[in-house]
Scaffold this motif. Structure first.
Motif, short mmCIF file in Angstrom:
data_model
loop_
_atom_site.label_atom_id
_atom_site.label_comp_id
_atom_site.label_asym_id
_atom_site.label_seq_id
_atom_site.Cartn_x
_atom_site.Cartn_y
_atom_site.Cartn_z
N ILE A 110 0.86 -1.18 0.00
CA ILE A 110 0.00 0.00 0.00
C ILE A 110 0.90 1.23 0.00
O ILE A 110 1.77 1.38 0.88
N TYR A 111 0.72 2.07 -1.01
CA TYR A 111 1.54 3.27 -1.17
C TYR A 111 0.67 4.51 -0.95
O TYR A 111 -0.41 4.63 -1.54
N ALA A 145 2.94 2.25 -7.77
CA ALA A 145 1.97 1.29 -7.24
C ALA A 145 1.29 0.52 -8.36
O ALA A 145 1.11 -0.71 -8.28
N LEU A 146 0.91 1.21 -9.43
CA LEU A 146 0.22 0.56 -10.54
C LEU A 146 1.19 -0.31 -11.34
O LEU A 146 0.81 -1.38 -11.85
N ALA A 147 2.45 0.12 -11.45
CA ALA A 147 3.44 -0.68 -12.15
C ALA A 147 3.71 -1.99 -11.42
O ALA A 147 3.81 -3.06 -12.04
N PRO A 153 2.38 -10.58 -10.07
CA PRO A 153 1.07 -11.21 -9.94
C PRO A 153 0.79 -11.81 -8.57
O PRO A 153 -0.37 -11.97 -8.19
N GLY A 154 1.82 -12.14 -7.81
CA GLY A 154 1.59 -12.72 -6.49
C GLY A 154 1.45 -11.72 -5.37
O GLY A 154 1.22 -12.10 -4.21
N THR A 155 1.56 -10.44 -5.69
CA THR A 155 1.47 -9.37 -4.69
C THR A 155 0.43 -8.36 -5.13
O THR A 155 0.44 -7.92 -6.27
N THR A 156 -0.48 -8.00 -4.23
CA THR A 156 -1.43 -6.94 -4.55
C THR A 156 -0.80 -5.59 -4.21
O THR A 156 -0.04 -5.47 -3.25
N SER A 157 -1.10 -4.60 -5.03
CA SER A 157 -0.49 -3.28 -4.87
C SER A 157 -1.53 -2.21 -5.12
O SER A 157 -2.23 -2.24 -6.15
N HIS A 158 -1.63 -1.27 -4.19
CA HIS A 158 -2.63 -0.21 -4.29
C HIS A 158 -2.01 1.13 -3.90
O HIS A 158 -1.04 1.19 -3.13
N ALA A 159 -2.60 2.21 -4.41
CA ALA A 159 -2.29 3.57 -3.99
C ALA A 159 -3.48 4.12 -3.23
O ALA A 159 -4.63 3.82 -3.58
N GLY A 200 -5.58 -0.69 -7.54
CA GLY A 200 -6.59 0.32 -7.26
C GLY A 200 -5.99 1.63 -6.76
O GLY A 200 -4.90 1.66 -6.18
N TYR A 201 -6.71 2.71 -7.01
CA TYR A 201 -6.40 4.02 -6.42
C TYR A 201 -7.60 4.36 -5.54
O TYR A 201 -8.72 4.50 -6.03
#
Length: 236
Positions: A110-111, A145-147, A153-159, A200-201
């Motif tokens: 989470i960024y 975050a989006l990059a 694929p094994g890690t979820t990343s959001h802003a 997601g943002y």
């Protein structure tokens, strides 16, 4: 129970997120610039603490080494922030990039972004000079975050845009709700069913469309290349 690192958690949104997560029984590792500013424990104890000035790349590397002693994290909340140059670039984008690259891949990232990312510029020459604005740095970390969401694929990343809240950075007159400012980060770090699952943002648990430049895959690739050249650290 999740193991979670929260950067910039000696006060403000980071402290509030860390406190909420620990009170729910999660294993929380907090971070502050100096050991003398170790966050006080609230209703529940911390699993541990790491220390280092994220405006300094060598100290950021050391924070990653300290964090490694706790094993792989289920989630990392990149909360630490700086409002003005010259610290805005190293704290807001270089440190999140370096920690992302140096630490074992967590389950969730989470960024912290800002609505001001919409006024940021894509001219990456400010990355090396440190003269880029707060808005620039938040555009870049949103793109990061989006990059990561697209590449891991094994890690979820959001802003997350926490809003303009009355913290030391936001000022006493900030109009947004302080509690709502940290709740989305804590929710994204632990909730089993987030939709979209990655990329997601967010603002107050609702997704918004971030600036087109943050979504531009060419700019994302340029940003990653510039960060690699600036730090000497490669994101796998």
């Amino acid at each position: 129970m999740a193991r979670i690192l929260v950067t910039g958690s000696s006060g403000g949104l980071g402290f509030n997120a860390a406190t909420e997560l620990a009170s729910r029984g999660h294993e929380v590792v907090v971070h502050s610039r100096r050991s003398s500013r170790r966050p006080a424990e609230g209703a529940a104890p911390w699993l541990g603490a790491v220390f280092g000035d994220l405006a300094d790349l060598d100290q950021t590397r050391d924070v990653a080494e300290q964090a490694a002693a706790f094993g792989r994290f289920d989630a990392v909340i990149h909360n630490a922030g700086a409002l003005r140059p010259p610290d805005a670039v190293p704290v807001n984008i270089v440190a999140p990039y370096a920690l992302t690259a140096l630490m074992d891949k967590p389950g969730r990232l989470i960024y912290l972004s800002s609505s001001m990312h919409r006024g940021g510029f894509t001219d990456l020459r400010g990355l090396g000079s440190g003269r880029a604005s707060y808005g620039d740095s938040k555009l870049w970390v949103t793109a990061l975050a989006l990059a990561v969401a697209a590449r891991w694929p094994g890690t979820t990343s959001h802003a997350v845009d926490p809003g303009w809240v009355p913290t030391r950075m936001g000022g006493a007159g900030a109009p947004d709700d302080l509690a709502a400012g940290h709740e989305t980060q804590a929710w994204l770090a632990t909730h089993p069913d987030v939709e979209p699952a990655t990329g997601g943002y967010w603002y107050h648990r609702r997704t918004q469309l971030p600036d087109a430049n943050a979504r531009d895959q060419r700019f994302q690739a340029q940003l990653l290349a510039a960060l690699e050249a600036h730090t000497g650290i490669l994101v796998g």
